[in-house]
Design an enzyme around this catalytic site. Structure first.
Site, PDB file in Angstrom:
ATOM      1  N   ARG A 224      60.587 -71.607  10.484  1.00 32.36           N
ATOM      2  CA  ARG A 224      61.127 -72.281  11.667  1.00 32.36           C
ATOM      3  C   ARG A 224      60.445 -71.698  12.908  1.00 32.36           C
ATOM      4  NH1 ARG A 224      62.775 -75.930   9.191  1.00 32.36           N
ATOM      5  NH2 ARG A 224      64.894 -76.510   8.701  1.00 32.36           N
ATOM      6  N   HIS A 272      54.539 -80.212  11.940  1.00 28.50           N
ATOM      7  CA  HIS A 272      55.724 -80.135  11.058  1.00 28.50           C
ATOM      8  C   HIS A 272      55.589 -81.144   9.907  1.00 28.50           C
ATOM      9  CE1 HIS A 272      60.151 -78.686  11.079  1.00 28.50           C
ATOM     10  NE2 HIS A 272      59.746 -78.922   9.844  1.00 28.50           N
TER      11      HIS A 272
HETATM   12  P1  NAP Z   1      66.697 -70.661   0.347  1.00 25.26           P
HETATM   13  O1  NAP Z   1      66.680 -71.202  -1.045  1.00 25.26           O
HETATM   14  O2  NAP Z   1      68.008 -70.504   1.032  1.00 25.26           O
HETATM   15  O3  NAP Z   1      65.925 -69.249   0.304  1.00 25.26           O
HETATM   16  C1  NAP Z   1      65.816 -68.431   1.417  1.00 25.26           C
HETATM   17  C2  NAP Z   1      65.090 -67.153   1.018  1.00 25.26           C
HETATM   18  O4  NAP Z   1      64.935 -66.343   2.199  1.00 25.26           O
HETATM   19  C3  NAP Z   1      65.877 -66.309  -0.007  1.00 25.26           C
HETATM   20  O5  NAP Z   1      64.994 -65.700  -0.904  1.00 25.26           O
HETATM   21  C4  NAP Z   1      66.549 -65.278   0.882  1.00 25.26           C
HETATM   22  O6  NAP Z   1      66.877 -64.061   0.236  1.00 25.26           O
HETATM   23  C5  NAP Z   1      65.479 -65.043   1.924  1.00 25.26           C
HETATM   24  N1  NAP Z   1      66.062 -64.450   3.134  1.00 25.26           N
HETATM   25  C6  NAP Z   1      67.027 -64.955   3.937  1.00 25.26           C
HETATM   26  N2  NAP Z   1      67.322 -64.077   4.917  1.00 25.26           N
HETATM   27  C7  NAP Z   1      66.529 -62.999   4.721  1.00 25.26           C
HETATM   28  C8  NAP Z   1      66.383 -61.762   5.373  1.00 25.26           C
HETATM   29  N3  NAP Z   1      67.127 -61.438   6.450  1.00 25.26           N
HETATM   30  N4  NAP Z   1      65.476 -60.881   4.897  1.00 25.26           N
HETATM   31  C9  NAP Z   1      64.738 -61.182   3.789  1.00 25.26           C
HETATM   32  N5  NAP Z   1      64.825 -62.355   3.114  1.00 25.26           N
HETATM   33  C10 NAP Z   1      65.718 -63.240   3.577  1.00 25.26           C
HETATM   34  O7  NAP Z   1      65.795 -71.555   1.315  1.00 25.26           O
HETATM   35  P2  NAP Z   1      64.618 -72.583   0.931  1.00 25.26           P
HETATM   36  O8  NAP Z   1      65.202 -73.846   0.411  1.00 25.26           O
HETATM   37  O9  NAP Z   1      63.602 -71.865   0.116  1.00 25.26           O
HETATM   38  O10 NAP Z   1      64.047 -72.904   2.396  1.00 25.26           O
HETATM   39  C11 NAP Z   1      63.598 -71.846   3.237  1.00 25.26           C
HETATM   40  C12 NAP Z   1      63.263 -72.353   4.615  1.00 25.26           C
HETATM   41  O11 NAP Z   1      62.071 -73.119   4.598  1.00 25.26           O
HETATM   42  C13 NAP Z   1      64.263 -73.314   5.262  1.00 25.26           C
HETATM   43  O12 NAP Z   1      65.405 -72.652   5.752  1.00 25.26           O
HETATM   44  C14 NAP Z   1      63.424 -73.880   6.386  1.00 25.26           C
HETATM   45  O13 NAP Z   1      63.478 -72.973   7.481  1.00 25.26           O
HETATM   46  C15 NAP Z   1      62.012 -73.866   5.803  1.00 25.26           C
HETATM   47  N6  NAP Z   1      61.524 -75.237   5.516  1.00 25.26           N
HETATM   48  C16 NAP Z   1      60.439 -75.715   6.204  1.00 25.26           C
HETATM   49  C17 NAP Z   1      59.947 -76.991   5.963  1.00 25.26           C
HETATM   50  C18 NAP Z   1      58.736 -77.532   6.683  1.00 25.26           C
HETATM   51  O14 NAP Z   1      58.438 -78.727   6.573  1.00 25.26           O
HETATM   52  N7  NAP Z   1      57.974 -76.744   7.390  1.00 25.26           N
HETATM   53  C19 NAP Z   1      60.584 -77.793   5.008  1.00 25.26           C
HETATM   54  C20 NAP Z   1      61.670 -77.272   4.306  1.00 25.26           C
HETATM   55  C21 NAP Z   1      62.141 -75.997   4.567  1.00 25.26           C
HETATM   56  P3  NAP Z   1      67.865 -64.026  -1.041  1.00 25.26           P
HETATM   57  O15 NAP Z   1      67.016 -64.521  -2.189  1.00 25.26           O
HETATM   58  O16 NAP Z   1      68.222 -62.621  -1.198  1.00 25.26           O
HETATM   59  O17 NAP Z   1      69.009 -64.920  -0.723  1.00 25.26           O
END
Ligand code: NAP
Length: 309
Positions: A224, A272
């Site tokens: 983000r 994006h």
């Molecule tokens: P997710 O399944 O909720 O996974 C988030 C990961 O980040 C988990 O491994 C989590 O740790 C880790 N995390 C969260 N807070 C942390 C911290 N303080 N320190 C270290 N690690 C931390 O999310 P996702 O579905 O993979 O998506 C991740 C993000 O990708 C979204 O929130 C969004 O911001 C981004 N995204 C971008 C696009 C784009 O088009 N550019 C599209 C979709 C998503 P744990 O494993 O311990 O819970």
């Protein structure tokens, strides 16, 4: 008739979403906040909802994000205390993985250098190293980051991953928490950020973090916008601590024309576009949870509000 309200200031394809929802949930009334009957809505489907949304939807029992990220919901001070659900989509993880794979290959094989050299009519081969010599660090090992890490490892890269809690992924060296961050960053040449935006992760891509990477490291950012501190990114590029940046997300989108990132020779800006989810799949996941809500069944893909993601 149960009512669902679609609320989203940044939802460009709101009409398409509404039409798909009507087809998938023919027994539901699909409205927008402010429409007649909207106050009875038991479900709100959101992306960038205006802050006055919740006064207009007093009976909401479930809030559904239209995307994977929920920072726009969890950080909304007016959000009612009801379950929050999000979309988890394999196709999206695959598309984001394609994006970071392209970026990693570009930096590893020096395609960025070759493109700059072409503009200068310079015939000069970039270094040609084995993928296994390149240490790639993936910040965030969730639904998307784990898929990226495994795919990059399958392409021969030396992959490390960092998450909040300890994770174990075959073929990936994993690190966790603030205490594991230094060891994770030490030696990384290509850093990929796919973290959710939370109070803990906002501003994490900053000078302190860049200084722990291998000098000249590359940053690929698909998390983000507020994860990165723009002044620190520019400073690190200037000093050579960062050798290149590929970035898809920005605090203000579209990226304003006068933003320095647009014109920086070592920065690749993309609009994006790393992943666009197929809307029928998104709507299908939302509809499934609507049916579960009415049937009193456990909701799927819920978000732990306290963790912020
Ligand atoms: P997710 O399944 O909720 O996974 C988030 C990961 O980040 C988990 O491994 C989590 O740790 C880790 N995390 C969260 N807070 C942390 C911290 N303080 N320190 C270290 N690690 C931390 O999310 P996702 O579905 O993979 O998506 C991740 C993000 O990708 C979204 O929130 C969004 O911001 C981004 N995204 C971008 C696009 C784009 O088009 N550019 C599209 C979709 C998503 P744990 O494993 O311990 O819970």
């Amino acid at each position: 008739m149960p009512t669902l309200a679609v609320a989203g200031a940044y939802l460009h394809n709101k009409t398409v979403v509404e039409e798909l929802l009507r087809r998938r949930l023919p027994d539901w009334s699909i409205v927008r906040p402010g429409d007649a009957g909207a106050r009875e809505a038991c479900v709100a489907v959101c992306w960038g909802q205006p802050h006055d949304t919740w006064q207009q939807l007093p009976d909401v029992r479930m809030v559904h994000s239209i995307g994977a990220g929920v920072d726009g919901l969890v950080r909304d001070p007016g959000l009612p205390d009801v379950p929050i659900c999000r979309v988890i989509d394999q196709a999206q993880a695959q598309r984001l993985t394609e994006y970071v794979l392209w970026g990693t290959l570009t930096y590893h094989r020096g395609f960025d250098i070759a493109a700059r050299n072409q503009r200068a009519l310079l015939w000069q081969r970039p270094a040609n190293r084995a993928a296994s010599e390149v240490v790639v660090g993936v910040m965030g090992l969730g639904e998307i980051g784990a898929h990226m890490a495994k795919t990059l490892a399958a392409h021969g890269y030396s992959v490390r991953g960092w998450s909040r809690s300890a994770r174990s992924l075959e073929g990936i060296e994993t690190f966790a928490g603030a205490e594991g961050l230094g060891a994770f960053l030490d030696g990384v040449e290509v850093l990929i950020c796919v973290l959710p935006l939370t109070d803990e992760t906002e501003g994490i891509l900053s000078r302190d973090l860049f200084n722990r990477l291998t000098p000249g490291a590359k940053l690929i950012h698909v998390g983000r916008g507020p994860h990165f501190v723009e002044a620190d990114v520019l400073e690190a590029l200037e000093s050579g601590q960062l050798g290149g940046v590929l970035v898809d997300v920005f605090p203000v989108e579209p990226l304003p024309a006068d933003n320095a990132l647009w014109r920086h020779p070592l920065v690749m800006v993309t609009p994006h576009m790393a992943a666009v989810m197929p809307m029928p799949d998104v709507v299908s996941q939302i509809a499934e949870n609507c049916e579960r809500l009415l049937a009193g069944e456990p909701l799927l893909r819920t978000v732990e509000r306290a963790s912020g993601y």
